[in-house]
Design a protein around this motif. Structure first.
Motif, PDB file in Angstrom:
ATOM      1  N   VAL A   9       0.478   4.297  -2.864  1.00  0.00           N
ATOM      2  CA  VAL A   9       0.078   5.656  -2.492  1.00  0.00           C
ATOM      3  C   VAL A   9       1.122   6.668  -2.949  1.00  0.00           C
ATOM      4  O   VAL A   9       0.781   7.762  -3.404  1.00  0.00           O
ATOM      5  N   GLN A  19       0.710   6.911  -6.848  1.00  0.00           N
ATOM      6  CA  GLN A  19      -0.569   7.438  -7.337  1.00  0.00           C
ATOM      7  C   GLN A  19      -1.392   7.992  -6.178  1.00  0.00           C
ATOM      8  O   GLN A  19      -2.366   7.378  -5.737  1.00  0.00           O
ATOM      9  N   PRO A  20      -1.069   9.182  -5.682  1.00  0.00           N
ATOM     10  CA  PRO A  20      -1.832   9.743  -4.562  1.00  0.00           C
ATOM     11  C   PRO A  20      -3.277  10.076  -4.926  1.00  0.00           C
ATOM     12  O   PRO A  20      -4.159  10.042  -4.070  1.00  0.00           O
ATOM     13  N   PHE A  54     -10.567   6.263  -1.059  1.00  0.00           N
ATOM     14  CA  PHE A  54     -10.732   6.373   0.388  1.00  0.00           C
ATOM     15  C   PHE A  54     -12.191   6.548   0.816  1.00  0.00           C
ATOM     16  O   PHE A  54     -12.657   5.833   1.705  1.00  0.00           O
ATOM     17  N   LEU A  86      -5.696   7.267  -4.036  1.00  0.00           N
ATOM     18  CA  LEU A  86      -6.102   7.217  -2.636  1.00  0.00           C
ATOM     19  C   LEU A  86      -7.267   8.163  -2.381  1.00  0.00           C
ATOM     20  O   LEU A  86      -8.222   7.812  -1.683  1.00  0.00           O
ATOM     21  N   VAL A  87      -7.212   9.353  -2.950  1.00  0.00           N
ATOM     22  CA  VAL A  87      -8.282  10.342  -2.761  1.00  0.00           C
ATOM     23  C   VAL A  87      -9.593   9.835  -3.350  1.00  0.00           C
ATOM     24  O   VAL A  87     -10.665  10.054  -2.791  1.00  0.00           O
ATOM     25  N   LEU A 128       0.791  -1.227   0.000  1.00  0.00           N
ATOM     26  CA  LEU A 128       0.000   0.000   0.000  1.00  0.00           C
ATOM     27  C   LEU A 128       0.825   1.280   0.000  1.00  0.00           C
ATOM     28  O   LEU A 128       0.537   2.187  -0.788  1.00  0.00           O
TER      29      LEU A 128
END
Length: 91
Positions: free
Chosen positions: A54, A57-58, A65, A61-62, A50
């Motif tokens: 993250v 590729q942030p 989440f 996550l957005v 994980l």
């Protein structure tokens, strides 16, 4: 305690439940515990991946989440509803 199975037979004689039902219940508990342990143990390598995902590729996550929290909320409500219904049936 004796290890030859006579304790289980004596328990069955004192109650309305047969020794076979006791053995089945014990088997269910052991297999369920093993399955839970197995799932948790093999999910650790996935969790180790994980942080790398993250970092690369942030934005992912957005996007994901909120879905994780929403699906967990829906699952918790379904379980609590089913639990309440079962408890009402037992009364």
């Amino acid at each position: 305690f004796e290890n030859d199975g006579t304790r289980l037979v004596r328990m069955g004689e004192e109650t309305n439940t047969s020794p076979d039902a006791f053995a089945t219940s014990m088997d269910t508990v052991v297999s369920t515990s093993y399955d839970i342990f197995n799932r948790k143990l093999f999910s650790l390598p996935k969790l180790a991946l994980l942080p790398g995902v993250v970092m690369k590729q942030p934005a992912l996550l957005v996007k994901i989440f909120p879905f994780i929290f929403l699906s967990d909320l829906v699952k918790a409500r379904m379980v609590s509803t089913i639990t309440n219904k079962v408890e009402q049936l037992d009364k």
